[in-house]
Design a protein around this motif. Structure first.
Motif, PDB file in Angstrom:
ATOM      1  N   GLY A  11     -30.533  22.685  -4.378  1.00 56.44           N
ATOM      2  CA  GLY A  11     -30.674  21.566  -5.314  1.00 56.44           C
ATOM      3  C   GLY A  11     -29.414  21.345  -6.121  1.00 56.44           C
ATOM      4  N   LEU A  36     -27.350  23.550  -0.873  1.00 56.07           N
ATOM      5  CA  LEU A  36     -28.217  22.795   0.032  1.00 56.07           C
ATOM      6  C   LEU A  36     -28.991  21.762  -0.784  1.00 56.07           C
ATOM      7  CD1 LEU A  36     -29.445  25.886   2.056  1.00 56.07           C
ATOM      8  CD2 LEU A  36     -27.869  24.116   2.871  1.00 56.07           C
ATOM      9  N   GLU A  37     -28.746  20.505  -0.524  1.00 59.79           N
ATOM     10  CA  GLU A  37     -29.371  19.418  -1.281  1.00 59.79           C
ATOM     11  C   GLU A  37     -30.168  18.546  -0.310  1.00 59.79           C
ATOM     12  OE1 GLU A  37     -29.970  18.086  -4.448  1.00 59.79           O
ATOM     13  OE2 GLU A  37     -30.976  16.640  -3.128  1.00 59.79           O
ATOM     14  N   VAL A  72     -36.635  13.088  -8.786  1.00 56.01           N
ATOM     15  CA  VAL A  72     -35.696  12.351  -7.929  1.00 56.01           C
ATOM     16  C   VAL A  72     -35.136  13.311  -6.888  1.00 56.01           C
ATOM     17  CG1 VAL A  72     -33.499  11.107  -7.860  1.00 56.01           C
ATOM     18  CG2 VAL A  72     -35.069  10.760  -9.776  1.00 56.01           C
ATOM     19  N   ALA A  84     -33.194  11.208 -21.248  1.00 56.44           N
ATOM     20  CA  ALA A  84     -32.195  11.947 -22.037  1.00 56.44           C
ATOM     21  C   ALA A  84     -32.612  12.234 -23.487  1.00 56.44           C
ATOM     22  CB  ALA A  84     -30.835  11.261 -21.987  1.00 56.44           C
ATOM     23  N   VAL A 219     -34.449  22.704   2.239  1.00 57.93           N
ATOM     24  CA  VAL A 219     -34.729  24.136   2.362  1.00 57.93           C
ATOM     25  C   VAL A 219     -36.219  24.296   2.618  1.00 57.93           C
ATOM     26  CG1 VAL A 219     -34.763  26.322   1.106  1.00 57.93           C
ATOM     27  CG2 VAL A 219     -32.752  24.833   1.000  1.00 57.93           C
ATOM     28  N   ALA A 252     -34.882  23.711  -7.263  1.00 62.81           N
ATOM     29  CA  ALA A 252     -35.461  22.522  -6.623  1.00 62.81           C
ATOM     30  C   ALA A 252     -36.576  21.901  -7.451  1.00 62.81           C
ATOM     31  CB  ALA A 252     -35.982  22.890  -5.239  1.00 62.81           C
ATOM     32  N   PHE A 256     -41.074  22.092  -6.107  1.00 63.36           N
ATOM     33  CA  PHE A 256     -40.514  22.504  -4.817  1.00 63.36           C
ATOM     34  C   PHE A 256     -40.041  23.956  -4.789  1.00 63.36           C
ATOM     35  CE2 PHE A 256     -40.116  17.875  -5.192  1.00 63.36           C
ATOM     36  CZ  PHE A 256     -41.141  17.573  -4.301  1.00 63.36           C
ATOM     37  N   ILE A 260     -41.385  26.155  -1.751  1.00 68.36           N
ATOM     38  CA  ILE A 260     -40.512  26.942  -0.864  1.00 68.36           C
ATOM     39  C   ILE A 260     -41.001  28.392  -0.797  1.00 68.36           C
ATOM     40  CG2 ILE A 260     -38.172  27.903  -0.661  1.00 68.36           C
ATOM     41  CD1 ILE A 260     -37.171  25.172  -1.880  1.00 68.36           C
ATOM     42  N   ALA A 409     -43.452  12.520 -17.036  1.00 71.40           N
ATOM     43  CA  ALA A 409     -42.335  12.741 -16.100  1.00 71.40           C
ATOM     44  C   ALA A 409     -41.712  14.133 -16.241  1.00 71.40           C
ATOM     45  CB  ALA A 409     -41.279  11.650 -16.247  1.00 71.40           C
ATOM     46  N   GLY A 442     -35.397  26.496 -13.679  1.00 70.40           N
ATOM     47  CA  GLY A 442     -36.097  25.260 -14.021  1.00 70.40           C
ATOM     48  C   GLY A 442     -37.334  25.525 -14.854  1.00 70.40           C
ATOM     49  N   ASN A 453     -39.746  17.824 -25.018  1.00 67.36           N
ATOM     50  CA  ASN A 453     -39.270  17.562 -23.650  1.00 67.36           C
ATOM     51  C   ASN A 453     -38.555  18.819 -23.132  1.00 67.36           C
ATOM     52  OD1 ASN A 453     -39.015  15.380 -25.631  1.00 67.36           O
ATOM     53  ND2 ASN A 453     -38.757  14.056 -23.888  1.00 67.36           N
TER      54      ASN A 453
HETATM   55  C1  LIG Z   1     -38.407   8.876 -15.676  1.00 68.25           C
HETATM   56  C2  LIG Z   1     -38.070  10.260 -16.175  1.00 68.25           C
HETATM   57  C3  LIG Z   1     -37.698  10.438 -17.509  1.00 68.25           C
HETATM   58  C4  LIG Z   1     -37.409  11.721 -17.990  1.00 68.25           C
HETATM   59  N1  LIG Z   1     -36.987  11.859 -19.275  1.00 68.25           N
HETATM   60  C5  LIG Z   1     -36.731  13.086 -19.766  1.00 68.25           C
HETATM   61  C6  LIG Z   1     -36.292  13.235 -21.112  1.00 68.25           C
HETATM   62  O1  LIG Z   1     -36.070  12.277 -21.834  1.00 68.25           O
HETATM   63  N2  LIG Z   1     -36.106  14.500 -21.579  1.00 68.25           N
HETATM   64  C7  LIG Z   1     -36.334  15.598 -20.816  1.00 68.25           C
HETATM   65  O2  LIG Z   1     -36.200  16.720 -21.308  1.00 68.25           O
HETATM   66  N3  LIG Z   1     -36.706  15.471 -19.511  1.00 68.25           N
HETATM   67  C8  LIG Z   1     -36.905  14.253 -18.971  1.00 68.25           C
HETATM   68  N4  LIG Z   1     -37.291  14.113 -17.664  1.00 68.25           N
HETATM   69  C9  LIG Z   1     -37.499  15.330 -16.858  1.00 68.25           C
HETATM   70  C10 LIG Z   1     -36.210  15.849 -16.221  1.00 68.25           C
HETATM   71  O3  LIG Z   1     -35.705  14.897 -15.332  1.00 68.25           O
HETATM   72  C11 LIG Z   1     -36.521  17.158 -15.481  1.00 68.25           C
HETATM   73  O4  LIG Z   1     -37.031  18.087 -16.424  1.00 68.25           O
HETATM   74  C12 LIG Z   1     -35.282  17.740 -14.835  1.00 68.25           C
HETATM   75  O5  LIG Z   1     -34.711  16.844 -13.928  1.00 68.25           O
HETATM   76  C13 LIG Z   1     -35.605  19.023 -14.085  1.00 68.25           C
HETATM   77  O6  LIG Z   1     -34.380  19.603 -13.703  1.00 68.25           O
HETATM   78  P1  LIG Z   1     -34.260  20.595 -12.457  1.00 68.25           P
HETATM   79  O7  LIG Z   1     -32.823  20.857 -12.253  1.00 68.25           O
HETATM   80  O8  LIG Z   1     -35.173  21.734 -12.638  1.00 68.25           O
HETATM   81  O9  LIG Z   1     -34.869  19.786 -11.217  1.00 68.25           O
HETATM   82  P2  LIG Z   1     -34.471  18.362 -10.635  1.00 68.25           P
HETATM   83  O10 LIG Z   1     -33.636  17.619 -11.576  1.00 68.25           O
HETATM   84  O11 LIG Z   1     -35.747  17.760 -10.169  1.00 68.25           O
HETATM   85  O12 LIG Z   1     -33.560  18.731  -9.395  1.00 68.25           O
HETATM   86  C14 LIG Z   1     -34.091  19.304  -8.222  1.00 68.25           C
HETATM   87  C15 LIG Z   1     -33.063  19.182  -7.115  1.00 68.25           C
HETATM   88  O13 LIG Z   1     -33.504  19.883  -5.958  1.00 68.25           O
HETATM   89  C16 LIG Z   1     -33.435  19.048  -4.797  1.00 68.25           C
HETATM   90  N5  LIG Z   1     -34.474  19.514  -3.888  1.00 68.25           N
HETATM   91  C17 LIG Z   1     -35.815  19.421  -4.041  1.00 68.25           C
HETATM   92  N6  LIG Z   1     -36.437  20.043  -3.020  1.00 68.25           N
HETATM   93  C18 LIG Z   1     -35.478  20.549  -2.214  1.00 68.25           C
HETATM   94  C19 LIG Z   1     -35.481  21.300  -1.004  1.00 68.25           C
HETATM   95  N7  LIG Z   1     -36.622  21.692  -0.414  1.00 68.25           N
HETATM   96  N8  LIG Z   1     -34.298  21.630  -0.433  1.00 68.25           N
HETATM   97  C20 LIG Z   1     -33.119  21.251  -1.005  1.00 68.25           C
HETATM   98  N9  LIG Z   1     -33.061  20.545  -2.145  1.00 68.25           N
HETATM   99  C21 LIG Z   1     -34.218  20.212  -2.760  1.00 68.25           C
HETATM  100  C22 LIG Z   1     -33.616  17.646  -5.363  1.00 68.25           C
HETATM  101  O14 LIG Z   1     -33.113  16.656  -4.501  1.00 68.25           O
HETATM  102  C23 LIG Z   1     -32.820  17.740  -6.677  1.00 68.25           C
HETATM  103  O15 LIG Z   1     -31.449  17.599  -6.469  1.00 68.25           O
HETATM  104  C24 LIG Z   1     -37.523  12.845 -17.133  1.00 68.25           C
HETATM  105  C25 LIG Z   1     -37.859  12.672 -15.788  1.00 68.25           C
HETATM  106  C26 LIG Z   1     -38.113  11.384 -15.300  1.00 68.25           C
HETATM  107  C27 LIG Z   1     -38.480  11.233 -13.851  1.00 68.25           C
END
Ligand SMILES: Cc1cc2nc3c(=O)[nH]c(=O)nc-3n(C[C@H](O)[C@H](O)[C@H](O)COP(=O)(O)OP(=O)(O)OC[C@H]3O[C@@H](n4cnc5c(N)ncnc54)[C@H](O)[C@@H]3O)c2cc1C
Length: 471
Positions: A11, A36-37, A72, A84, A219, A252, A256, A260, A409, A442, A453
């Protein structure tokens, strides 16, 4: 023979990117890293043109109970779409079992995380108030706070200990990577690229010569031998691949990461369980003669009037957001006399809410959500009676309480951390209790689901985990 790497990172969202940035600071010249993304690089200009955050078309998860989970798939993960808002958790959020007899205490406390909050805020150039704050701070925010609205000025005067300007990754001042927020209120695809994203502030870490990045690489599982994770299996366009790693880091997200590990045959009574997020409800406050919308970003105020205190023994605490998005009132000459507020309640994680393997197709994560806790419901039920007194500092004409939001979200739980390996999947440094070269990053690790948040906290926890590992 599969290629061998020092680090395999899954990720490119907040968790993975913050980890990588810190890891590379101490890694030797000869270090080899495989990233790996699953998604592709969909640049900001592409997102604005196509009005979506990702070109990913597949089905990544299936919801059994119609509950929405938003994320996303793509380079930068949720940073592309997030709003944000970046509060810290309160010190009491880490100790709700001790203080209120509810939930679990975290295996670390606010003081231990505070330096990593500072660092995460620096990396994201967070804007926030320095004069007053609901959580202890030792350093000023990197950027000054956003301008408040007129109703918020009244609330801040009435609640000097409980109403503040919101800390946020929507820039108050331009940085080298992005301009000042334009307050258009369309933050999920920021038209001018002013909020922090991995793409605009951290993409450079992926250009390091020690790193190989594979896009479109899902993955599927990790393999183990002799008490360690030694292999990562991944798939692209139906073709299977594997790589070997000394250290494996999953970033991830809470859906996810758990998926996994379940696909890898990992077996722990808590794995995949306690899936949750906060529960939000919007309230429109119609104002008598007071114009709104003087702020300099989309969400400008944070209220802690219902957040912490003894009521948390019985019902959920609540964080209040006040909005500056110009959603006007349909009354001639009174267009601006309305305030949108959001009341965001904590949840008490329930084991019945979970991520599972889909029985027909285990490449899809299945979410089962049977509902939030009674504790949260009691918090929600109290709101109507609380509002008249709470809003007394404003010239209120009428109040409209709206339905519950489908989602906040956020995705929390599924790989809970703790000191007891029987009760938790990860330790306090997000290392797997059994496989000590596997880090699972995460908000999946959160033992509770506080009103705040989660992303600033998960970013700080990532830096805390990286520091421990590299030390
Ligand atoms: C509309 C919206 C508004 C938000 N607003 C806020 C806010 O104001 N404040 C706040 O604190 N949080 C907010 N969030 C939540 C925030 O986006 C998440 O908490 C944060 O993105 C989580 O970070 P992360 O790195 O754990 O995972 P993610 O950002 O979800 O990243 C996961 C990564 O892993 C990749 N991935 C997934 N599965 C696999 C796989 N099997 N193999 C390889 N790659 C994989 C994905 O493509 C991605 O790149 C919001 C979310 C959304 C959707």
């Amino acid at each position: 023979m599969p290629q061998q790497y020092d680090l395999i990172l899954v990720g490119t969202g907040f968790a993975s990117s913050f980890f990588l940035a810190r890891y590379l600071e101490s890694a030797a010249e000869s270090t080899s890293v495989l990233v790996l993304e699953r998604g592709r690089v969909d640049r900001h200009s592409w997102q604005v043109e196509n009005l979506r955050n990702s070109s990913f078309e597949g089905e990544a998860h299936r919801a059994r109970n119609n509950k929405e989970w938003v994320y996303v798939i793509g380079f930068g993960g949720g940073s592309n779409r997030w709003w944000a808002c970046t509060p810290r958790m309160l010190p009491s959020d880490f100790r709700t079992r001790t203080l209120y007899g509810v939930g679990r205490d975290w295996p670390l406390d606010y003081e231990e995380l505070a330096p990593f909050y500072d660092r995460a805020e620096e990396l994201m150039s967070i804007s926030g108030p320095n004069d007053r704050s609901p959580f202890p701070r030792t350093r000023p925010y990197p950027q000054p706070p956003h301008l408040p609205t007129a109703p918020e000025e009244l609330l801040a005067r009435a609640y000097p200990e409980a109403f503040f300007r919101q800390p946020t990754g929507r820039a108050r001042r331009g940085t080298s990577g992005r301009p000042r927020c334009c307050a258009s209120g369309t933050c999920s695809i920021c038209p001018i690229d002013a909020k922090f994203t991995v793409q605009n502030e951290l993409a450079h870490v992926y250009h390091d010569p020690r790193i190989t990045v594979e896009y479109g690489a899902q993955v599927t599982a990790v393999g183990t031998a002799a008490g360690l994770v030694d292999t990562v299996h991944w798939e692209r366009d139906g073709e299977l691949h594997e790589a070997r790693g000394e250290l494996v880091v999953l970033g991830a997200n809470a859906l996810f990461n758990a998926h996994i590990l379940l696909r890898s045959g990992f077996d722990h009574p808590m794995l995949g369980k306690r899936l949750c997020e906060q529960v939000g409800r919007n309230v429109a406050v119609y104002l008598d003669g007071l114009d709104n919308f003087q702020g300099s970003t989309s969400v400008t105020g944070h209220g802690y009037m219902l957040y912490d205190g003894d009521h948390r023994r019985d019902r959920a605490g609540c964080l209040i957001e006040t909005f500056n998005i110009p959603t006007l009132r349909c009354d001639k000459n009174r267009w601006r006399q309305v305030l949108r507020m959001k009341f965001i309640y904590e949840d008490e994680p329930q084991e019945r809410n979970r991520v599972e393997l889909n029985k027909e197709d285990d490449s899809v994560a299945e979410t089962v959500y049977e509902g939030f806790s009674d504790y949260t419901q009691r918090g929600l039920d109290a709101l109507e009676a609380q509002l008249p007194e709470l809003l007394a500092p404003l010239p209120v004409e009428s109040i409209e309480i709206r339905g519950l939001n489908q989602t906040e979200a956020h995705i929390i739980g599924t790989t809970v951390m703790g000191d007891d390996p029987k009760e938790s999947v990860l330790d306090r440094h997000q290392l797997h209790h059994e496989y000590r070269n596997l880090l699972v990053l995460g908000s999946g690790c959160f033992p509770t689901c506080a009103p705040a948040n989660p992303t600033l906290t998960l970013s700080a926890l990532t830096l805390h985990a990286a520091e421990h590992l590299l030390a």
